[in-house]
Motif scaffolding. Structure first.
Motif, PDB file in Angstrom:
ATOM      1  N   VAL A  75       0.873  -1.165   0.000  1.00 48.19           N
ATOM      2  CA  VAL A  75       0.000   0.000   0.000  1.00 48.19           C
ATOM      3  C   VAL A  75       0.915   1.220   0.000  1.00 48.19           C
ATOM      4  CG1 VAL A  75      -1.633   1.329   1.389  1.00 48.19           C
ATOM      5  CG2 VAL A  75      -1.876  -1.147   1.212  1.00 48.19           C
ATOM      6  N   ILE A  76       0.624   2.187  -0.866  1.00 46.21           N
ATOM      7  CA  ILE A  76       1.433   3.407  -0.932  1.00 46.21           C
ATOM      8  C   ILE A  76       0.553   4.600  -0.570  1.00 46.21           C
ATOM      9  CG2 ILE A  76       2.884   4.885  -2.395  1.00 46.21           C
ATOM     10  CD1 ILE A  76       4.040   2.058  -1.929  1.00 46.21           C
ATOM     11  N   ARG A  77       1.004   5.348   0.419  1.00 47.55           N
ATOM     12  CA  ARG A  77       0.284   6.555   0.848  1.00 47.55           C
ATOM     13  C   ARG A  77       1.160   7.773   0.570  1.00 47.55           C
ATOM     14  NH1 ARG A  77      -4.223   5.448   3.501  1.00 47.55           N
ATOM     15  NH2 ARG A  77      -4.529   3.345   4.307  1.00 47.55           N
ATOM     16  N   ASN A  78       0.515   8.912   0.433  1.00 49.50           N
ATOM     17  CA  ASN A  78       1.248  10.149   0.171  1.00 49.50           C
ATOM     18  C   ASN A  78       2.095  10.526   1.384  1.00 49.50           C
ATOM     19  OD1 ASN A  78       2.171  12.551  -0.857  1.00 49.50           O
ATOM     20  ND2 ASN A  78       0.245  13.637  -0.618  1.00 49.50           N
ATOM     21  N   ASP A  79       3.391  10.656   1.142  1.00 52.06           N
ATOM     22  CA  ASP A  79       4.310  11.069   2.211  1.00 52.06           C
ATOM     23  C   ASP A  79       4.548  12.573   2.187  1.00 52.06           C
ATOM     24  OD1 ASP A  79       5.854  11.392  -0.049  1.00 52.06           O
ATOM     25  OD2 ASP A  79       7.432  10.001   0.571  1.00 52.06           O
ATOM     26  N   GLN A 129      -3.036   0.781  -3.931  1.00 51.06           N
ATOM     27  CA  GLN A 129      -3.405  -0.350  -3.087  1.00 51.06           C
ATOM     28  C   GLN A 129      -2.534  -1.552  -3.452  1.00 51.06           C
ATOM     29  OE1 GLN A 129      -4.627  -1.562  -0.166  1.00 51.06           O
ATOM     30  NE2 GLN A 129      -6.523  -0.462  -0.584  1.00 51.06           N
ATOM     31  N   ARG A 130      -2.257  -2.404  -2.507  1.00 45.32           N
ATOM     32  CA  ARG A 130      -1.529  -3.637  -2.794  1.00 45.32           C
ATOM     33  C   ARG A 130      -2.316  -4.416  -3.850  1.00 45.32           C
ATOM     34  NH1 ARG A 130      -0.952  -9.016   0.441  1.00 45.32           N
ATOM     35  NH2 ARG A 130       1.045  -9.720  -0.366  1.00 45.32           N
ATOM     36  N   GLY A 131      -1.623  -4.857  -4.908  1.00 46.95           N
ATOM     37  CA  GLY A 131      -2.278  -5.605  -5.972  1.00 46.95           C
ATOM     38  C   GLY A 131      -2.688  -4.757  -7.159  1.00 46.95           C
ATOM     39  N   ARG A 148      -6.320   4.226 -11.063  1.00 43.21           N
ATOM     40  CA  ARG A 148      -6.374   5.171  -9.939  1.00 43.21           C
ATOM     41  C   ARG A 148      -6.098   6.601 -10.380  1.00 43.21           C
ATOM     42  NH1 ARG A 148      -7.155   3.353  -5.004  1.00 43.21           N
ATOM     43  NH2 ARG A 148      -6.907   1.137  -4.652  1.00 43.21           N
ATOM     44  N   GLY A 149      -5.581   6.758 -11.602  1.00 40.39           N
ATOM     45  CA  GLY A 149      -5.282   8.102 -12.096  1.00 40.39           C
ATOM     46  C   GLY A 149      -4.078   8.736 -11.432  1.00 40.39           C
ATOM     47  N   VAL A 150      -3.095   7.912 -11.057  1.00 42.37           N
ATOM     48  CA  VAL A 150      -1.893   8.430 -10.402  1.00 42.37           C
ATOM     49  C   VAL A 150      -0.645   7.847 -11.051  1.00 42.37           C
ATOM     50  CG1 VAL A 150      -3.015   8.791  -8.159  1.00 42.37           C
ATOM     51  CG2 VAL A 150      -1.851   6.635  -8.598  1.00 42.37           C
ATOM     52  N   GLN A 151       0.432   8.595 -10.951  1.00 42.24           N
ATOM     53  CA  GLN A 151       1.762   8.108 -11.311  1.00 42.24           C
ATOM     54  C   GLN A 151       2.627   8.305 -10.082  1.00 42.24           C
ATOM     55  OE1 GLN A 151       3.452   8.694 -15.259  1.00 42.24           O
ATOM     56  NE2 GLN A 151       5.244   9.582 -14.281  1.00 42.24           N
ATOM     57  N   VAL A 152       3.214   7.210  -9.600  1.00 47.07           N
ATOM     58  CA  VAL A 152       3.895   7.208  -8.310  1.00 47.07           C
ATOM     59  C   VAL A 152       5.319   6.690  -8.476  1.00 47.07           C
ATOM     60  CG1 VAL A 152       3.800   6.264  -5.966  1.00 47.07           C
ATOM     61  CG2 VAL A 152       1.684   6.770  -7.171  1.00 47.07           C
ATOM     62  N   GLY A 153       6.256   7.301  -7.783  1.00 51.09           N
ATOM     63  CA  GLY A 153       7.625   6.818  -7.756  1.00 51.09           C
ATOM     64  C   GLY A 153       7.742   5.690  -6.745  1.00 51.09           C
ATOM     65  N   MET A 154       8.276   4.550  -7.196  1.00 52.87           N
ATOM     66  CA  MET A 154       8.359   3.380  -6.323  1.00 52.87           C
ATOM     67  C   MET A 154       9.709   2.702  -6.447  1.00 52.87           C
ATOM     68  SD  MET A 154       4.522   1.849  -6.922  1.00 52.87           S
ATOM     69  CE  MET A 154       4.590   0.701  -5.554  1.00 52.87           C
ATOM     70  N   ARG A 155      10.102   2.027  -5.377  1.00 53.77           N
ATOM     71  CA  ARG A 155      11.329   1.237  -5.380  1.00 53.77           C
ATOM     72  C   ARG A 155      11.035  -0.155  -5.914  1.00 53.77           C
ATOM     73  NH1 ARG A 155      14.729   1.893  -0.586  1.00 53.77           N
ATOM     74  NH2 ARG A 155      15.864   0.189  -1.572  1.00 53.77           N
ATOM     75  N   ALA A 156      12.067  -0.856  -6.380  1.00 54.44           N
ATOM     76  CA  ALA A 156      11.912  -2.206  -6.935  1.00 54.44           C
ATOM     77  C   ALA A 156      11.301  -3.158  -5.918  1.00 54.44           C
ATOM     78  CB  ALA A 156      13.255  -2.732  -7.423  1.00 54.44           C
ATOM     79  N   LYS A 157      11.670  -3.024  -4.655  1.00 59.70           N
ATOM     80  CA  LYS A 157      11.159  -3.942  -3.634  1.00 59.70           C
ATOM     81  C   LYS A 157       9.661  -3.773  -3.401  1.00 59.70           C
ATOM     82  CE  LYS A 157      12.321  -1.014   0.304  1.00 59.70           C
ATOM     83  NZ  LYS A 157      13.114  -0.941   1.519  1.00 59.70           N
ATOM     84  N   GLU A 158       9.069  -2.697  -3.915  1.00 52.70           N
ATOM     85  CA  GLU A 158       7.637  -2.460  -3.764  1.00 52.70           C
ATOM     86  C   GLU A 158       6.837  -2.979  -4.954  1.00 52.70           C
ATOM     87  OE1 GLU A 158       7.490   1.656  -1.268  1.00 52.70           O
ATOM     88  OE2 GLU A 158       8.238   1.821  -3.323  1.00 52.70           O
TER      89      GLU A 158
END
Length: 113
Positions: free
Chosen positions: A32-36, A50-52, A77-87
């Motif tokens: 799950v990714i939330r806005n930091d 959301q996970r999945g 979801r209409g978003v573009q998010v920066g994520m790490r490989a482990k996520e």
């Protein structure tokens, strides 16, 4: 002074190796990714991914000359998010043994393009 909790892999230099995912590759979120506070137009703590959730890698950058950051577009979801490989986990380059274990679910993943 506040202690910063560093994760176990924070001493690894990911960029010494090629990126794990390619631009255009279909991936699934493992977390799950939330806005930091770095995602504009959303409140801190708002759910972004959301996970999945399934997305596509749109670009690959680096952070702190150590980690790859994958800009992943989650169109549903209409978003573009920066994520790490482990996520993330690939959906396009699953090893044959994983596809075999998935059985019929592998067909479902193929149709999700």
């Amino acid at each position: 002074m506040v202690d910063i909790a560093r994760e176990d892999d924070d001493d690894v230099i990911e960029i010494a190796l090629p990126p794990r995912f390619d631009i255009g590759e279909r991936v699934i979120s493992r977390n799950v990714i939330r806005n930091d506070g770095t995602y504009p137009g959303k409140d801190i703590g708002d759910l972004l991914v959301q996970r999945g959730d399934v997305g596509y890698v749109r670009s690959v950058g680096t952070f702190l000359q150590q980690f790859y950051i994958y800009a992943v577009e989650f169109a549903d979801r209409g978003v573009q998010v920066g994520m790490r490989a482990k996520e993330l986990c690939t959906l396009d380059k699953l090893p044959p043994e994983v596809l075999e274990r998935l059985g019929e679910r592998a067909q479902e993943l193929s149709s999700m393009r």
